[in-house]
Write a protein that holds these residues in place. Structure first.
Motif, PDB file in Angstrom:
ATOM      1  N   PRO A   1       7.761 -44.533   8.397  1.00  0.00           N
ATOM      2  CA  PRO A   1       7.153 -45.327   9.475  1.00  0.00           C
ATOM      3  C   PRO A   1       6.467 -46.607   9.025  1.00  0.00           C
ATOM      4  CG  PRO A   1       5.667 -43.571   8.839  1.00  0.00           C
ATOM      5  CD  PRO A   1       6.863 -43.452   7.952  1.00  0.00           C
ATOM      6  N   HIS A   2       7.011 -47.316   8.031  1.00  0.00           N
ATOM      7  CA  HIS A   2       6.425 -48.591   7.632  1.00  0.00           C
ATOM      8  C   HIS A   2       6.748 -49.667   8.671  1.00  0.00           C
ATOM      9  CE1 HIS A   2       4.735 -47.542   3.767  1.00  0.00           C
ATOM     10  NE2 HIS A   2       5.805 -46.814   3.522  1.00  0.00           N
ATOM     11  N   PRO A   3       5.886 -50.688   8.787  1.00  0.00           N
ATOM     12  CA  PRO A   3       6.038 -51.677   9.865  1.00  0.00           C
ATOM     13  C   PRO A   3       7.373 -52.402   9.877  1.00  0.00           C
ATOM     14  CG  PRO A   3       3.863 -51.862   8.864  1.00  0.00           C
ATOM     15  CD  PRO A   3       4.632 -50.887   8.031  1.00  0.00           C
ATOM     16  N   GLY A   4       7.890 -52.778   8.691  1.00  0.00           N
ATOM     17  CA  GLY A   4       9.144 -53.534   8.649  1.00  0.00           C
ATOM     18  C   GLY A   4      10.306 -52.797   9.285  1.00  0.00           C
TER      19      GLY A   4
ATOM     20  N   VAL B   1       3.494 -58.140  14.171  1.00  0.00           N
ATOM     21  CA  VAL B   1       4.728 -57.485  14.604  1.00  0.00           C
ATOM     22  C   VAL B   1       4.994 -57.764  16.084  1.00  0.00           C
ATOM     23  CG1 VAL B   1       5.740 -55.224  15.079  1.00  0.00           C
ATOM     24  CG2 VAL B   1       4.710 -55.675  12.853  1.00  0.00           C
ATOM     25  N   ALA B   2       3.967 -57.662  16.915  1.00  0.00           N
ATOM     26  CA  ALA B   2       4.142 -57.910  18.348  1.00  0.00           C
ATOM     27  C   ALA B   2       4.490 -59.370  18.620  1.00  0.00           C
ATOM     28  CB  ALA B   2       2.864 -57.522  19.094  1.00  0.00           C
ATOM     29  N   ALA B   3       3.841 -60.289  17.898  1.00  0.00           N
ATOM     30  CA  ALA B   3       4.165 -61.708  18.064  1.00  0.00           C
ATOM     31  C   ALA B   3       5.597 -61.978  17.632  1.00  0.00           C
ATOM     32  CB  ALA B   3       3.192 -62.570  17.259  1.00  0.00           C
ATOM     33  N   GLY B   4       6.051 -61.269  16.598  1.00  0.00           N
ATOM     34  CA  GLY B   4       7.449 -61.398  16.193  1.00  0.00           C
ATOM     35  C   GLY B   4       8.392 -60.924  17.293  1.00  0.00           C
ATOM     36  N   GLY B   5       7.985 -59.875  18.000  1.00  0.00           N
ATOM     37  CA  GLY B   5       8.780 -59.439  19.142  1.00  0.00           C
ATOM     38  C   GLY B   5       8.825 -60.493  20.233  1.00  0.00           C
ATOM     39  N   GLY B   6       7.718 -61.199  20.435  1.00  0.00           N
ATOM     40  CA  GLY B   6       7.693 -62.301  21.397  1.00  0.00           C
ATOM     41  C   GLY B   6       8.611 -63.440  20.981  1.00  0.00           C
ATOM     42  N   PHE B   7       8.601 -63.770  19.680  1.00  0.00           N
ATOM     43  CA  PHE B   7       9.490 -64.816  19.164  1.00  0.00           C
ATOM     44  C   PHE B   7      10.948 -64.418  19.366  1.00  0.00           C
ATOM     45  CE2 PHE B   7      11.985 -66.790  15.803  1.00  0.00           C
ATOM     46  CZ  PHE B   7      11.565 -68.112  15.856  1.00  0.00           C
TER      47      PHE B   7
ATOM     48  N   VAL C   1      17.069 -62.902   3.927  1.00  0.00           N
ATOM     49  CA  VAL C   1      16.840 -63.516   2.605  1.00  0.00           C
ATOM     50  C   VAL C   1      16.278 -64.922   2.756  1.00  0.00           C
ATOM     51  CG1 VAL C   1      18.020 -64.478   0.591  1.00  0.00           C
ATOM     52  CG2 VAL C   1      18.498 -62.140   1.304  1.00  0.00           C
ATOM     53  N   LEU C   2      16.883 -65.711   3.638  1.00  0.00           N
ATOM     54  CA  LEU C   2      16.447 -67.102   3.817  1.00  0.00           C
ATOM     55  C   LEU C   2      15.019 -67.179   4.355  1.00  0.00           C
ATOM     56  CD1 LEU C   2      19.728 -68.663   5.290  1.00  0.00           C
ATOM     57  CD2 LEU C   2      18.812 -68.929   2.977  1.00  0.00           C
ATOM     58  N   ILE C   3      14.701 -66.345   5.330  1.00  0.00           N
ATOM     59  CA  ILE C   3      13.348 -66.361   5.885  1.00  0.00           C
ATOM     60  C   ILE C   3      12.348 -65.852   4.855  1.00  0.00           C
ATOM     61  CG2 ILE C   3      11.863 -65.576   7.769  1.00  0.00           C
ATOM     62  CD1 ILE C   3      14.136 -67.449   8.603  1.00  0.00           C
ATOM     63  N   ARG C   4      12.736 -64.856   4.088  1.00  0.00           N
ATOM     64  CA  ARG C   4      11.863 -64.326   3.027  1.00  0.00           C
ATOM     65  C   ARG C   4      11.557 -65.409   1.988  1.00  0.00           C
ATOM     66  NH1 ARG C   4       8.300 -60.692   0.564  1.00  0.00           N
ATOM     67  NH2 ARG C   4       9.106 -59.931  -1.412  1.00  0.00           N
ATOM     68  N   LEU C   5      12.578 -66.139   1.558  1.00  0.00           N
ATOM     69  CA  LEU C   5      12.361 -67.195   0.570  1.00  0.00           C
ATOM     70  C   LEU C   5      11.466 -68.291   1.125  1.00  0.00           C
ATOM     71  CD1 LEU C   5      15.957 -67.541  -0.942  1.00  0.00           C
ATOM     72  CD2 LEU C   5      13.943 -66.569  -2.052  1.00  0.00           C
TER      73      LEU C   5
ATOM     74  N   THR D   1       7.665 -59.046   6.537  1.00  0.00           N
ATOM     75  CA  THR D   1       7.582 -58.691   7.957  1.00  0.00           C
ATOM     76  C   THR D   1       8.168 -59.786   8.835  1.00  0.00           C
ATOM     77  OG1 THR D   1       5.587 -57.386   7.538  1.00  0.00           O
ATOM     78  CG2 THR D   1       6.022 -58.020   9.815  1.00  0.00           C
ATOM     79  N   VAL D   2       7.798 -61.039   8.568  1.00  0.00           N
ATOM     80  CA  VAL D   2       8.338 -62.160   9.339  1.00  0.00           C
ATOM     81  C   VAL D   2       9.849 -62.251   9.149  1.00  0.00           C
ATOM     82  CG1 VAL D   2       8.305 -64.670   9.626  1.00  0.00           C
ATOM     83  CG2 VAL D   2       6.163 -63.428   9.285  1.00  0.00           C
ATOM     84  N   ALA D   3      10.323 -62.034   7.927  1.00  0.00           N
ATOM     85  CA  ALA D   3      11.761 -62.075   7.661  1.00  0.00           C
ATOM     86  C   ALA D   3      12.487 -61.003   8.463  1.00  0.00           C
ATOM     87  CB  ALA D   3      12.020 -61.890   6.168  1.00  0.00           C
TER      88      ALA D   3
END
Length: 534
Positions: free
Chosen positions: A185-188, A401-407, A440-444, A450-452
């Protein structure tokens, strides 16, 4: 008629759209530009502007919607829609998982697992045991908490056995990182499962299948080579990390033999805060090389803090059950879904209920509350305080995490998802490969796993409908692997490892960054192989 102000406030909220519009807000080229500029805004705000990821994702959604010529009200409505659905599906699970981890830590269960496992094997097997310990503790504990918990253990074991820091540290870091990136159950992985509507049980099953060999390769196996690139030992005299070059010279001019000799001559001195003095009982007079040849490493009971009056040590079995209970329940449910096709079967109904992630985690929390918390002699108010203390640290994670869902929802409602879906279908690119590459691109760019994960899931989300249940679970894991690729100076984890292990930037890249890249590439290779048979 007089309307209550609170009702006026509620009715004035933006109306949430039921579905993306049939007619795109803009042409394909403009929508692609909107996607690129929205992601670029998030990256620049996080890296250059040092803006918190929560705000960065909100502002990135606004940029994406504006470039796509979405009406302002629709941008807000889409963001709130995604924010609410993601926080509702993921936030409860993250909170319950954090409670389990905190109870495990405060009751002494985590230390009991470490001391029992470390003290039961010889030094030659310690790298493998450290990887196993990290993987077990990595199930309920966040990566940062796991690092804080295990680093003192790594230093102590390295000091007493004469093993190099990298041989012990890399396996532990690999176990924590792999579990954090691939296994609920990790966030990613939880977030990706929620955004892609993947089956959690099947993702967990495949995640464990992929995680085991990945931990082995990126942990004990890779540690053998990293030890050559970053030869670093713990000076038993001062707990200073002594790097040893190919010629045997350390940063202070001491050779490896001199460092070991100096450590043997100064066992009575203080070894630093939190590191008990002297050799392990049963190893007195033994040199590091003697201890490295075999025999159990005795005397690690001092890894467990002295007990307060009225407190009791929890058993090893109870601690293991507390960690693995939710995973076992969800795995049983996943296997039952594969074997029992009749959804109305009584057995299947019961298993489905107890294997539901929220139920499984809640049962584990209650078990830890009673058996680990109260069972260790903690008072009821202390156990309650421990549970409460687990929530503030995860508030930021849930909001991100929730804001990422909004994006993600803004991206889909703008019509970007359909453009990407049509393009991927036209060029016939693997959805799994696309998900990994985007992550990979977002991580770099951002340094945030999490954002990636969130961004990649949003971009490839429209392609999910073309996948089977099994391949959808593998897409979650492919994105998770991509989100771990080459951690460098824009990642907080990079600096956490650097400071805790006393490494230079170059040494951190040659050890931690290489390890993360191996996890990403090897894990993704296993995802692709597994996709051929499921």
């Amino acid at each position: 008629m007089i309307v209550h102000p609170a009702l006026t406030a509620v009715t004035s909220l933006p109306r949430l759209p039921a579905a993306p519009p049939d007619i795109p807000y803009a042409g394909d080229g403009q929508l692609v530009a909107a996607c690129i500029l929205g992601i670029l805004a998030v990256v620049l705000l996080i890296t250059l502007g040092k803006v918190h990821p929560f705000l960065s994702l909100m502002l990135g959604s606004a940029v994406l919607g504006a470039v796509a010529t979405m009406p302002p009200g629709d941008i807000v409505a889409s963001f709130l829609d995604g924010f609410g659905s993601t926080s509702g599906s993921v936030g409860v699970l993250i909170a319950l998982g954090a409670m389990i981890g905190k109870l495990l830590e405060d009751s002494g269960g985590a230390n009991r697992i470490v001391s029992t496992m470390v003290g039961s094997v010889g030094p030659g097997r310690l790298p493998w045991v450290m990887a196993l310990i990290a993987a077990i503790l990595g199930l309920p504990l966040f990566f940062e908490v796991g690092v804080v918990l295990l680093v003192p253990v790594i230093l102590l074991v390295a000091r007493r056995t004469g093993l190099s820091l990298m041989k012990l540290g890399i396996p532990a870091l690999a176990g924590l990182s792999v579990l954090h990136g691939l296994v609920p159950p990790h966030p990613g992985p939880l977030t990706a499962i929620g955004l892609l509507n993947a089956d959690l049980g099947r993702t967990l099953l495949y995640g464990i299948i992929i995680a085991i060999p990945t931990v082995v390769v990126a942990g004990p196996v890779l540690a053998h080579y990293v030890d050559r690139w970053v030869p670093k030992f713990v000076d038993a005299d001062s707990r200073v990390l002594v790097p040893v070059g190919s010629g045997g010279s350390g940063a202070d001019g001491a050779s490896r033999a001199q460092a070991a000799e100096r450590g043997g001559a100064n066992r009575g001195g203080r070894g630093g805060v939190g590191v008990p003095d002297g050799p392990a009982p049963g190893n007195e007079g033994a040199t590091p090389s003697d201890r490295g040849r075999g025999g159990a490493v005795a005397g690690f009971d001092d890894l467990e803090a002295p007990l307060d009056p009225g407190r009791r040590r929890v058993s090893f079995a109870a601690a293991i059950v507390g960690i693995t209970l939710p995973v076992v329940l969800m795995l049983i449910d996943a296997i039952a879904k594969l074997l029992v096709t009749d959804k109305k079967s009584g057995v299947r109904t019961v298993i489905d209920f107890f294997g539901t992630p929220t139920v499984a985690l809640l049962i584990a929390v209650l078990f830890c509350y009673i058996v680990l918390g109260l069972g260790s002699g903690m008072k009821k108010d202390q156990v309650s305080a421990s549970v409460g203390a687990s929530l503030p640290p995860i508030a930021a994670i849930i909001l991100i995490v929730a804001a990422g869902g909004g994006f993600k929802q803004t991206l889909i409602d703008a019509g970007v998802g359909n453009v990407i879906k049509d393009w991927a279908t036209g060029v016939n690119i693997s959805v799994l490969l696309l998900g990994w590459l985007v992550a990979v691109l977002i991580r770099l760019g951002t340094g945030s796993a999490t954002v990636a994960t969130i961004t990649a899931a949003g971009i490839v989300g429209p392609l999910a409908a073309t996948l089977t249940t099994s391949h959808l679970a593998l897409l979650v894991l492919a994105i998770g692997c991509g989100s771990l690729f080459f951690s460098h100076v824009n990642d907080a984890g990079f600096w956490l490892v650097k400071e805790y292990f006393g490494l230079t930037v170059g040494e951190t890249i040659k050890s931690w960054s290489v390890m993360e890249t191996v996890i990403s590439v090897f894990g993704f290779a296993l995802v692709m192989l597994l996709s051929l048979v499921v």
